[in-house]
Design an enzyme around this catalytic site. Structure first.
Site, PDB file in Angstrom:
ATOM      1  N   LYS A  34     -12.337  11.559 -35.560  1.00  0.00           N
ATOM      2  CA  LYS A  34     -11.881  10.858 -34.456  1.00  0.00           C
ATOM      3  C   LYS A  34     -10.920   9.889 -34.829  1.00  0.00           C
ATOM      4  O   LYS A  34     -10.225   9.253 -33.673  1.00  0.00           O
ATOM      5  CB  LYS A  34     -13.133  10.088 -33.840  1.00  0.00           C
ATOM      6  CG  LYS A  34     -14.109  11.154 -33.220  1.00  0.00           C
ATOM      7  CD  LYS A  34     -15.269  10.141 -32.537  1.00  0.00           C
ATOM      8  CE  LYS A  34     -15.813   9.189 -33.389  1.00  0.00           C
ATOM      9  NZ  LYS A  34     -17.265   8.216 -32.692  1.00  0.00           N
ATOM     10  N   ASN A  71     -12.123  -3.850 -33.204  1.00  0.00           N
ATOM     11  CA  ASN A  71     -11.541  -2.919 -33.943  1.00  0.00           C
ATOM     12  C   ASN A  71     -11.868  -1.567 -33.440  1.00  0.00           C
ATOM     13  O   ASN A  71     -13.181  -1.457 -32.994  1.00  0.00           O
ATOM     14  CB  ASN A  71     -12.289  -2.937 -35.292  1.00  0.00           C
ATOM     15  CG  ASN A  71     -11.668  -2.255 -36.430  1.00  0.00           C
ATOM     16  OD1 ASN A  71     -11.134  -0.983 -36.145  1.00  0.00           O
ATOM     17  ND2 ASN A  71     -11.641  -2.804 -37.694  1.00  0.00           N
ATOM     18  N   HIS A 129      -2.584  -8.457 -39.843  1.00  0.00           N
ATOM     19  CA  HIS A 129      -3.847  -8.636 -39.296  1.00  0.00           C
ATOM     20  C   HIS A 129      -4.770  -8.959 -40.377  1.00  0.00           C
ATOM     21  O   HIS A 129      -4.995  -8.501 -41.367  1.00  0.00           O
ATOM     22  CB  HIS A 129      -4.344  -7.388 -38.270  1.00  0.00           C
ATOM     23  CG  HIS A 129      -4.562  -6.310 -39.128  1.00  0.00           C
ATOM     24  ND1 HIS A 129      -3.554  -5.590 -39.888  1.00  0.00           N
ATOM     25  CD2 HIS A 129      -5.768  -5.670 -39.581  1.00  0.00           C
ATOM     26  CE1 HIS A 129      -3.980  -4.437 -40.276  1.00  0.00           C
ATOM     27  NE2 HIS A 129      -5.515  -4.601 -40.246  1.00  0.00           N
ATOM     28  N   GLN A 131      -9.503  -9.518 -40.819  1.00  0.00           N
ATOM     29  CA  GLN A 131     -10.374  -8.744 -40.249  1.00  0.00           C
ATOM     30  C   GLN A 131     -11.863  -9.644 -40.377  1.00  0.00           C
ATOM     31  O   GLN A 131     -11.932 -10.653 -41.182  1.00  0.00           O
ATOM     32  CB  GLN A 131     -10.894  -7.328 -40.812  1.00  0.00           C
ATOM     33  CG  GLN A 131      -9.492  -6.486 -40.720  1.00  0.00           C
ATOM     34  CD  GLN A 131      -9.922  -5.190 -41.275  1.00  0.00           C
ATOM     35  OE1 GLN A 131     -10.745  -4.364 -40.859  1.00  0.00           O
ATOM     36  NE2 GLN A 131      -9.014  -4.699 -42.016  1.00  0.00           N
TER      37      GLN A 131
END
Length: 199
Positions: A34, A71, A129, A131
């Site tokens: 995916k 996310n 970025h 997290q």
């Protein structure tokens, strides 16, 4: 109202692994099919964090310079990314604005904040970025495994390293009153310590 139709949870199986007396929590992804790339057919890069306030995974602006997004390919629930509003390189060092945004999230929620600076440390996106993942990582455990190794209760204030960890690292105990300016000072103190004492 948040739209999350483009969010794909990656099914994982958590394992605790002990190596040299150090416990690690590993999430093994069952299927990566995916997970897409950010390249169009003509190999043109698409910035997934460009214009974050218009992103369908947008949560909120955490500061004038940073926004919070869900996310897209989360391994754990409520996995957040804290992105710069304007494009900056992921390989660049953290600055006061980055630290302020990340610290705001960490002090408001119980969890772990981290920054992968470039592909060698696991970053898959070039747009800067940090997290955040909330605790507990798994229902059976509320702690972070490395806490036991660091012996935090025995550590005083200031930057320190633990002889229990066989790799380059620095640590510093913080509290909610820590300011962005102080965080920046600690960050660069750690950088200099690792340069001078790589072992």
């Amino acid at each position: 109202q948040m739209c999350i139709r483009d969010r794909f949870s990656l099914s994982t199986v958590p394992y605790f692994i002990v190596d040299s007396g150090i416990e690690f929590l590993i999430h093994v992804v069952e299927h990566l099919s995916k997970k897409q790339t950010n390249l169009q057919k003509d190999q043109t890069f698409i910035d997934p964090f460009g214009n974050p306030t218009s992103n369908e995974l947008f949560v909120m602006e955490v500061s004038p310079t940073h926004s919070i997004l869900l996310n897209k390919f989360n391994v754990v629930e409520h996995h957040l990314v804290i992105v710069t509003t304007k494009y900056e390189e992921q390989t660049s060092s953290l600055n006061r604005n980055d630290l302020h945004a990340l610290w705001t999230v960490v002090t408001e929620m119980n969890g772990l904040g981290f920054y992968n600076s470039g592909s060698k440390s696991g970053a898959s996106q070039p747009h800067k970025h940090a997290q955040f993942v909330p605790l507990p990582f798994v229902k059976e455990r509320s702690d972070i495994p490395v806490e036991k190794v660091l012996d935090l209760d025995k550590q005083s204030s200031g930057i320190f390293s633990s002889s229990n960890l066989p790799y380059m690292h620095c640590c510093c105990k913080l509290d909610s009153s820590t300011t962005p300016a102080h965080l920046e000072k600690i960050y660069w103190g750690m950088v200099e310590k690792l340069k001078k004492d790589p072992d």
